[in-house]
Design a protein around this motif. Structure first.
Motif, PDB file in Angstrom:
ATOM      1  N   UNK A 201      43.681  -8.604  -3.639  1.00 35.73           N
ATOM      2  CA  UNK A 201      43.669  -8.900  -5.084  1.00 35.73           C
ATOM      3  C   UNK A 201      42.447  -9.741  -5.486  1.00 35.73           C
TER       4      UNK A 201
ATOM      5  N   UNK B 150      46.401 -18.572  -9.424  1.00 32.71           N
ATOM      6  CA  UNK B 150      46.188 -17.279  -8.754  1.00 32.71           C
ATOM      7  C   UNK B 150      46.740 -16.147  -9.615  1.00 32.71           C
ATOM      8  N   UNK B 151      47.893 -16.404 -10.245  1.00 35.46           N
ATOM      9  CA  UNK B 151      48.508 -15.371 -11.091  1.00 35.46           C
ATOM     10  C   UNK B 151      47.573 -15.011 -12.247  1.00 35.46           C
ATOM     11  N   UNK B 152      46.934 -16.024 -12.841  1.00 34.13           N
ATOM     12  CA  UNK B 152      45.973 -15.744 -13.921  1.00 34.13           C
ATOM     13  C   UNK B 152      44.853 -14.848 -13.411  1.00 34.13           C
ATOM     14  N   UNK B 153      44.314 -15.206 -12.240  1.00 33.17           N
ATOM     15  CA  UNK B 153      43.208 -14.416 -11.669  1.00 33.17           C
ATOM     16  C   UNK B 153      43.612 -12.977 -11.444  1.00 33.17           C
ATOM     17  N   UNK B 154      44.812 -12.783 -10.886  1.00 34.10           N
ATOM     18  CA  UNK B 154      45.224 -11.410 -10.568  1.00 34.10           C
ATOM     19  C   UNK B 154      45.555 -10.611 -11.831  1.00 34.10           C
ATOM     20  N   UNK B 155      45.716 -11.310 -12.958  1.00 33.89           N
ATOM     21  CA  UNK B 155      45.912 -10.580 -14.216  1.00 33.89           C
ATOM     22  C   UNK B 155      44.574 -10.299 -14.881  1.00 33.89           C
ATOM     23  N   UNK B 156      43.492 -10.580 -14.157  1.00 36.40           N
ATOM     24  CA  UNK B 156      42.171 -10.295 -14.696  1.00 36.40           C
ATOM     25  C   UNK B 156      41.712 -11.315 -15.721  1.00 36.40           C
ATOM     26  N   UNK B 157      42.286 -12.520 -15.653  1.00 39.55           N
ATOM     27  CA  UNK B 157      41.901 -13.574 -16.601  1.00 39.55           C
ATOM     28  C   UNK B 157      41.142 -14.653 -15.832  1.00 39.55           C
TER      29      UNK B 157
ATOM     30  N   UNK C 172      51.545 -24.038  -7.388  1.00 35.01           N
ATOM     31  CA  UNK C 172      52.632 -23.081  -7.616  1.00 35.01           C
ATOM     32  C   UNK C 172      52.086 -21.664  -7.898  1.00 35.01           C
ATOM     33  N   UNK C 173      50.855 -21.447  -7.541  1.00 31.63           N
ATOM     34  CA  UNK C 173      50.183 -20.137  -7.610  1.00 31.63           C
ATOM     35  C   UNK C 173      49.998 -19.611  -9.037  1.00 31.63           C
ATOM     36  N   UNK C 174      50.178 -20.480 -10.052  1.00 31.28           N
ATOM     37  CA  UNK C 174      50.004 -20.001 -11.427  1.00 31.28           C
ATOM     38  C   UNK C 174      48.543 -19.672 -11.721  1.00 31.28           C
TER      39      UNK C 174
ATOM     40  N   UNK D  63      37.767  -7.450 -12.498  1.00 30.47           N
ATOM     41  CA  UNK D  63      38.793  -7.634 -13.522  1.00 30.47           C
ATOM     42  C   UNK D  63      39.347  -6.285 -13.980  1.00 30.47           C
TER      43      UNK D  63
ATOM     44  N   UNK E 136      54.411 -13.050  -6.947  1.00 30.10           N
ATOM     45  CA  UNK E 136      54.098 -14.098  -5.977  1.00 30.10           C
ATOM     46  C   UNK E 136      55.375 -14.627  -5.319  1.00 30.10           C
TER      47      UNK E 136
ATOM     48  N   UNK F  55      40.378 -18.049 -14.831  1.00 32.79           N
ATOM     49  CA  UNK F  55      41.132 -19.304 -15.005  1.00 32.79           C
ATOM     50  C   UNK F  55      40.288 -20.433 -15.580  1.00 32.79           C
TER      51      UNK F  55
ATOM     52  N   UNK G  11      55.461 -17.685  -9.523  1.00 33.57           N
ATOM     53  CA  UNK G  11      54.269 -18.129 -10.268  1.00 33.57           C
ATOM     54  C   UNK G  11      54.403 -17.901 -11.768  1.00 33.57           C
TER      55      UNK G  11
ATOM     56  N   UNK H 125      41.191 -12.588  -4.522  1.00 35.33           N
ATOM     57  CA  UNK H 125      41.180 -14.054  -4.563  1.00 35.33           C
ATOM     58  C   UNK H 125      40.333 -14.631  -3.434  1.00 35.33           C
TER      59      UNK H 125
ATOM     60  N   UNK I 277      56.397 -17.618  -5.026  1.00 32.45           N
ATOM     61  CA  UNK I 277      57.105 -18.593  -5.857  1.00 32.45           C
ATOM     62  C   UNK I 277      57.334 -18.048  -7.274  1.00 32.45           C
TER      63      UNK I 277
ATOM     64  N   UNK J  95      32.674 -10.192 -10.810  1.00 30.46           N
ATOM     65  CA  UNK J  95      33.939 -10.643 -11.396  1.00 30.46           C
ATOM     66  C   UNK J  95      34.422  -9.690 -12.513  1.00 30.46           C
TER      67      UNK J  95
ATOM     68  N   UNK K  60      41.612  -4.997 -11.355  1.00 30.40           N
ATOM     69  CA  UNK K  60      42.837  -5.801 -11.240  1.00 30.40           C
ATOM     70  C   UNK K  60      43.855  -5.475 -12.337  1.00 30.40           C
TER      71      UNK K  60
ATOM     72  N   UNK L 153      40.147 -19.800 -19.251  1.00 27.82           N
ATOM     73  CA  UNK L 153      41.456 -19.961 -19.878  1.00 27.82           C
ATOM     74  C   UNK L 153      41.919 -21.422 -19.876  1.00 27.82           C
TER      75      UNK L 153
ATOM     76  N   UNK M 231      49.494 -28.769 -10.566  1.00 26.52           N
ATOM     77  CA  UNK M 231      50.796 -28.112 -10.406  1.00 26.52           C
ATOM     78  C   UNK M 231      50.639 -26.596 -10.507  1.00 26.52           C
TER      79      UNK M 231
ATOM     80  N   UNK N  92      54.481 -19.011 -15.573  1.00 19.38           N
ATOM     81  CA  UNK N  92      53.822 -20.117 -16.275  1.00 19.38           C
ATOM     82  C   UNK N  92      54.912 -21.016 -16.845  1.00 19.38           C
TER      83      UNK N  92
ATOM     84  N   UNK O  28      45.665  -8.094 -22.567  1.00 19.03           N
ATOM     85  CA  UNK O  28      44.933  -6.866 -22.236  1.00 19.03           C
ATOM     86  C   UNK O  28      45.182  -5.688 -23.161  1.00 19.03           C
TER      87      UNK O  28
END
Lengths: 250, 260
Positions: free
Chosen positions: A49, B133-140, B129-131, A75, A85, B142, A89, A51, A87, A71, A78, B145, B125, A91, A107
């Motif tokens: 993915x 990473x979640x932004x990155x994988x959504x193509x945003x 809690x990988x939030x 994007x 995830x 971080x 993850x 990262x 956890x 990047x 992606x 943002x 935090x 928000x 998007x």
């Protein structure tokens, strides 16, 4: 979307985590990646993915090596991926509804009413209704995972990645999540990659299984290949035995 | 254990390298956040939310600190000025001190405690809690943002808070001087206006903008690179406050030396 992983290597300092991974994630099938804690499963996923950047090797998605993309190009790729995830993850400053709507707002140009409808639909798919206004802190572990899945499928991705989706859940909830993975895979026809330690769940959901050990793939095959293998490492892992070639690093 | 003198140099070298790495990371974060401001999409709601958090929600603590700073400064200077009968200088000296130094520095320190630590804790935090990473994988992106709205809002809000601090500080010193020390109110105002140049105020506001950038960049950087769960988040918040506070005082010296 087929994903070809070729000669992937990654080290952190002197610690070699991935030592030449070669594997094909078949289009429209579910591939489960097994392995001990710390064997590099999550690191592998983080490469897929975008990262992490590998020290060497390629990850080819639909003929494009994503490890070399800029990047902005990454994007675009992606947007075809949804990730659940470990956890979840979610928000934590947003409600459940806002979490699921988030990728749609970012998007797409869909009107608000349409987004609300999609959020309701995706939450219904994962078996949750009327929870849009709750915050993640008000949800149980299983509910969080299901909301995470609803968010991951919001944009109807072509690839779904699940990082230990059943870890920390009770057996009934684990089976519910496994059923959701199967249903989602069938409904959307997605390519699914699942990282797991859960052996019964793996045999239930997998079309293909890969087992990692010391940064390499020790066995790649279908569930029957794994059931019938004589490989002592795989056998020890599947039979959940402390004694054998697999050692717990302390 | 044998004394190894070379270990001392090794230790100093390691610490110095770590310092340079961190400084480089903070500068890179700042440049990235500014560059990304000019790239679409512009998420106005995030900027407004941060302006409210940094500016509006800090105004009460800044007003309170400003009022008492002005009052106590008037009281202290009155003792000194009384010795040679120059109490009419209380107003100008308080105003000058507030505009040039106390306004931007104390506003900066108060906002550091409230906002810098909160930014580090929030982003930390999100990191653990990988939030993020979640932004990155959504193509945003971080940084675009999370960091850009915080940095820009902080740069804009700190000068405004400083104006509040300066104003309420002067009002506080006026009440102290006129109603407690018995000075002439009209003369207090006239002397203050006569002695304080607009340049003093502008430079004070420029300082405040620099402090605003420091607060947000350090807070976001420490949070963004937080590690090791709750302990890491706590450490990030503490370090953000300490590093920003010290940086504000150091930057204040250099800005004063360069600008006045």
């Amino acid at each position: 979307m087929q994903i070809d992983i070729r000669g992937l290597r990654k080290s952190f300092g002197d610690h070699v985590v991935l030592d030449g991974i070669d594997m094909t994630i078949e289009d429209g099938k579910t591939t489960v990646i097994l392995g001990q804690t710390g064997c590099g499963k999550s690191v592998l996923i983080k490469h897929i993915i975008g990262l992490l950047k590998p020290d060497a090797g390629q990850i080819v998605v639909n003929g494009i090596d994503i490890t070399r993309l800029r990047r902005s190009e990454l994007t675009e790729i992606l947007k075809n991926f949804g990730v659940l995830f470990q956890s979840a993850a979610l928000f934590d400053s947003m409600t459940v509804g806002e979490n699921v709507a988030f990728p749609l707002i970012e998007h797409t140009d869909l009107p608000h009413a349409k987004i609300v409808g999609i959020v309701e639909e995706k939450l219904a798919i994962v078996g949750l209704k009327g929870v849009e206004s709750l915050y993640p802190s008000e949800l149980s572990g299983g509910m969080k995972k299901r909301v995470g899945l609803a968010r991951a499928i919001a944009l109807e991705p072509k690839v779904l990645i699940f990082d230990e989706p059943t870890t920390g859940l009770d057996p009934v909830m684990s089976d519910t999540i496994d059923n959701l993975i199967i249903d989602t895979q069938k409904r959307l026809g997605v390519t699914s990659i699942v990282i797991s330690h859960d052996i019964p769940g793996t045999f239930k959901i997998a079309h293909w299984i890969a087992m990692l050990y010391k940064g390499k793939v020790v066995l790649y095959g279908n569930p029957d290949d794994f059931k019938n293998t004589k490989d002592p490492i795989v056998r020890q892992f599947l039979e959940r035995k402390a004694e054998g070639p697999l050692q717990v690093e302390v | 254990m044998a004394f190894e003198p070379l270990k001392i140099f090794e230790y100093i070298g390691e610490r110095f390298t770590a310092f340079l790495e961190e400084l480089g990371g903070i500068c890179t974060t700042f440049v990235q956040s500014v560059v990304l401001l000019f790239m679409p999409p512009l998420r106005l709601d995030l900027f407004l939310k941060q302006m409210e958090f940094i500016g509006v929600e800090s105004s009460f603590i800044v007003l309170l600190t400003g009022a008492f700073t002005g009052m106590v400064f008037a009281l202290q200077t009155s003792y000194a000025f009384r010795l040679f009968g120059a109490q009419n200088l209380i107003g100008p000296s308080v105003a000058l001190s507030l505009a040039r130094e106390l306004g931007p520095v104390l506003s900066g320190l108060m906002v550091t405690g409230r906002v810098g630590s909160a930014m580090a804790a929030e982003l930390g935090t999100m990191k653990v809690t990988e939030q993020i990473d979640a932004l990155s994988t959504m193509g945003i992106n971080p940084v675009q943002y999370l960091v850009t709205p915080r940095v820009v809002s902080s740069i804009l809000m700190l000068p405004m808070l400083t104006v509040l601090f300066d104003f309420i500080g002067i009002v506080g010193s006026y009440f102290m001087a006129v109603y407690l020390l018995g000075l002439n109110g009209e003369r207090f105002v006239n002397d203050t206006i006569y002695m304080v140049d607009l340049k003093d105020v502008y430079i004070g506001l420029l300082k405040a903008a620099v402090f605003g950038a420091l607060i947000a960049v350090v807070g976001c950087y420490k949070g963004y690179y937080a590690e090791k769960g709750a302990e890491g988040v706590g450490k990030a918040a503490t370090q953000a406050v300490v590093i920003t506070s010290v940086s504000i005082l150091i930057a204040d010296y250099f800005l004063t030396a360069m600008l006045f």
